[in-house]
Design an enzyme around this catalytic site. Sequence first.
Site, short mmCIF file in Angstrom:
data_model
loop_
_atom_site.label_atom_id
_atom_site.label_comp_id
_atom_site.label_asym_id
_atom_site.label_seq_id
_atom_site.Cartn_x
_atom_site.Cartn_y
_atom_site.Cartn_z
N SER A 105 0.81 -1.20 0.00
CA SER A 105 0.00 0.00 0.00
C SER A 105 0.86 1.27 0.00
CB SER A 105 -0.96 -0.05 1.18
OG SER A 105 -2.10 0.69 0.88
N LYS A 126 4.19 2.19 -2.38
CA LYS A 126 4.52 3.38 -3.17
C LYS A 126 5.97 3.77 -2.86
CE LYS A 126 -0.11 5.23 -1.91
NZ LYS A 126 -1.12 4.53 -2.62
N TRP A 180 -10.07 0.00 -4.72
CA TRP A 180 -9.52 1.32 -4.40
C TRP A 180 -8.11 1.47 -4.98
CZ3 TRP A 180 -11.30 5.83 -3.24
CH2 TRP A 180 -10.57 6.78 -2.50
N HIS A 206 -7.53 -5.97 0.68
CA HIS A 206 -6.31 -5.17 0.82
C HIS A 206 -5.51 -5.57 2.06
CE1 HIS A 206 -4.07 -1.48 0.08
NE2 HIS A 206 -4.21 -1.12 1.35
C1 GTR Z 1 -5.45 4.42 1.81
C2 GTR Z 1 -4.90 5.26 0.70
C3 GTR Z 1 -4.20 4.38 -0.26
C4 GTR Z 1 -3.27 3.39 0.43
C5 GTR Z 1 -3.79 2.90 1.76
C6 GTR Z 1 -2.76 2.25 2.68
O1 GTR Z 1 -6.24 5.12 2.70
O2 GTR Z 1 -5.96 5.95 0.09
O3 GTR Z 1 -3.53 5.15 -1.23
O4 GTR Z 1 -2.01 3.89 0.55
O5 GTR Z 1 -4.36 3.90 2.49
O6 GTR Z 1 -1.63 2.66 2.76
O7 GTR Z 1 -3.17 1.31 3.37
#
Ligand code: GTR
Length: 384
Positions: A234, A238, A325, A359
């Site tokens: 996540s 990045k 997402w 996720h």
């Molecule tokens: C979310 C965000 C994502 C992702 C995620 C995470 O809220 O919108 O881009 O990075 O968090 O890091 O779990």
Amino acid sequence: MLLDMIGSMNVEINAIPNPLIAHDGSRIDTASRWRANRASLLNLFASHVYGRPIDAPTDFVIEDDNRREVPAVGGLRRLVTLSFPPGTQIRLLQYTPIGAVRPTPAFVSMNFIGNQSIAEEDDVPIERGRIVDYPSGVTVNHRATEQSRSSCVDYLPIRTLLQRGYSAITFCCADIEEDFPDGHITGLRGRTNQPIETTGAIGAWAWGLSRVLDYISRCEPAINVKRVGVMGHSRMGKAALWAAACDERFAIAISNQSGQGGAAIHRRRVGETIGQITRAFPHWFCASHQAFEGRENELPIDQHQLLALIAPRLVMVTSAIDDQWADPDGERLACELARPVFELLGLPNLNYHCRPGTHDVWPEDWDRFLEFADRHLMDASKPD
Ligand code: GTR
């Protein structure tokens, strides 16, 4: 096949930058032309997405009292604190296999809520920094609790890694910069006077990941610094991709569900968008990134070129079907669009996988990462 895929992908083919055409319009048709153009491509990402790489002192000292090595989960564990002037401390939790005949490959991964969440042992110091809130008592008011111990063992499965012959190093992102819009004030960027408009937290975290490579190469002969992978999930995914793009010493980058600002194509505008991410997490990027909200087609780059910047090193991108997402199709498309660069460089080192589910990082995700990494990093007959 790529055209068919793009046809069903909510993007205009003409709007996607061709990774084999340089920003000045010239063709990139040899490996040396790719090489010559690489720095300017990296610069476009620095100017429009992540901000400039952090310019801070990289000399560190090790706090000696923490270096005691103890047996743990079938390997050797060390707690190592790296101190950087003027006041950054990266607290590493490190494991190496016992009895390895040569320096081992390793994974470096930044964690969200502290080293105690990764360790099975109960004597690892609890993270004291401000962290994102996790459910069910694991954090309270942005602080890790005792309950956070071992709460994220699947994120970086130390036992499995050691059994498979890998070393592992982790640290909490808050050691570099707390993950909040004002995190820069007490974080690396504030301490080293980086202009916040032209830098971002993802860049600060990437700086931290690179410092671990410095540490390995200077102080840790048990690990082969030429065979170190960076893995992140996540937001940490990045940072892992940006770290590997900036620092060519990383041999492999693994992005798990990194989504918007990670492996997903901006121009699709499916799942999270530039507008949403820069409003919720303005600190992750340079200030100018938000200007591309609704104007994704005007970005001079898209995220497939971030994957391409890691070529010909190894890249694995993984998604989860229910994690819309993070736009799984956009992540797959980025891989397909980056592939010509890997082919030009003669090494098809790019792998994509999407699993069912949500996720998170699951043990089966690591099965796949290690299967991929094994083929390249565990083959002692391959040159480093
Ligand atoms: C979310 C965000 C994502 C992702 C995620 C995470 O809220 O919108 O881009 O990075 O968090 O890091 O779990």
